[in-house]
Design a protein around this motif. Sequence first.
Motif, PDB file in Angstrom:
ATOM      1  N   MET A   1       0.828  -1.185   0.000  1.00  7.01           N
ATOM      2  CA  MET A   1       0.000   0.000   0.000  1.00  7.01           C
ATOM      3  C   MET A   1       0.871   1.247   0.000  1.00  7.01           C
ATOM      4  N   ARG A   2       0.360   2.258  -0.611  1.00 11.32           N
ATOM      5  CA  ARG A   2       1.074   3.537  -0.629  1.00 11.32           C
ATOM      6  C   ARG A   2       0.665   4.389   0.552  1.00 11.32           C
ATOM      7  N   ALA A   3       1.569   5.221   0.995  1.00 12.29           N
ATOM      8  CA  ALA A   3       1.233   6.173   2.042  1.00 12.29           C
ATOM      9  C   ALA A   3       0.301   7.232   1.468  1.00 12.29           C
ATOM     10  N   VAL A   4      -0.669   7.638   2.242  1.00 11.93           N
ATOM     11  CA  VAL A   4      -1.611   8.673   1.828  1.00 11.93           C
ATOM     12  C   VAL A   4      -1.060  10.021   2.284  1.00 11.93           C
ATOM     13  N   PRO A   5      -0.936  10.988   1.375  1.00 14.40           N
ATOM     14  CA  PRO A   5      -0.412  12.299   1.776  1.00 14.40           C
ATOM     15  C   PRO A   5      -1.220  12.871   2.938  1.00 14.40           C
ATOM     16  N   GLY A   6      -0.506  13.392   3.927  1.00 11.54           N
ATOM     17  CA  GLY A   6      -1.159  13.975   5.094  1.00 11.54           C
ATOM     18  C   GLY A   6      -1.510  12.972   6.182  1.00 11.54           C
ATOM     19  N   GLN A   7      -1.383  11.674   5.898  1.00  7.18           N
ATOM     20  CA  GLN A   7      -1.689  10.648   6.889  1.00  7.18           C
ATOM     21  C   GLN A   7      -0.419  10.277   7.654  1.00  7.18           C
TER      22      GLN A   7
END
Length: 91
Positions: A1-7
Amino acid sequence: MRAVPGQKKRQLVYEAGAVFNPQNWMNPSYLNSNQMYGSYEVTILRNGGIAYPATVTVPYEDEEDRKVLARIPKYTGAPGYVGGVRCFIGK
């Protein structure tokens, strides 16, 4: 999974112990807690959440375990523990 910006990334935790600290990653409280083997697939749930299974060690020992371990010459598991599975549910 990719990191979600701001998370913010968070450690999966199922028992008491220190969380990962890159300045003190050898902390025994971190190394000896929340140990798991997790090379499983993340499952996307219908409600948009996720489920992630991981293999964990569970403290358990009885007379039958001791008999079996005595017959295994190069047993590499941790005595007094058996394998278990936890399923993490999140979003």
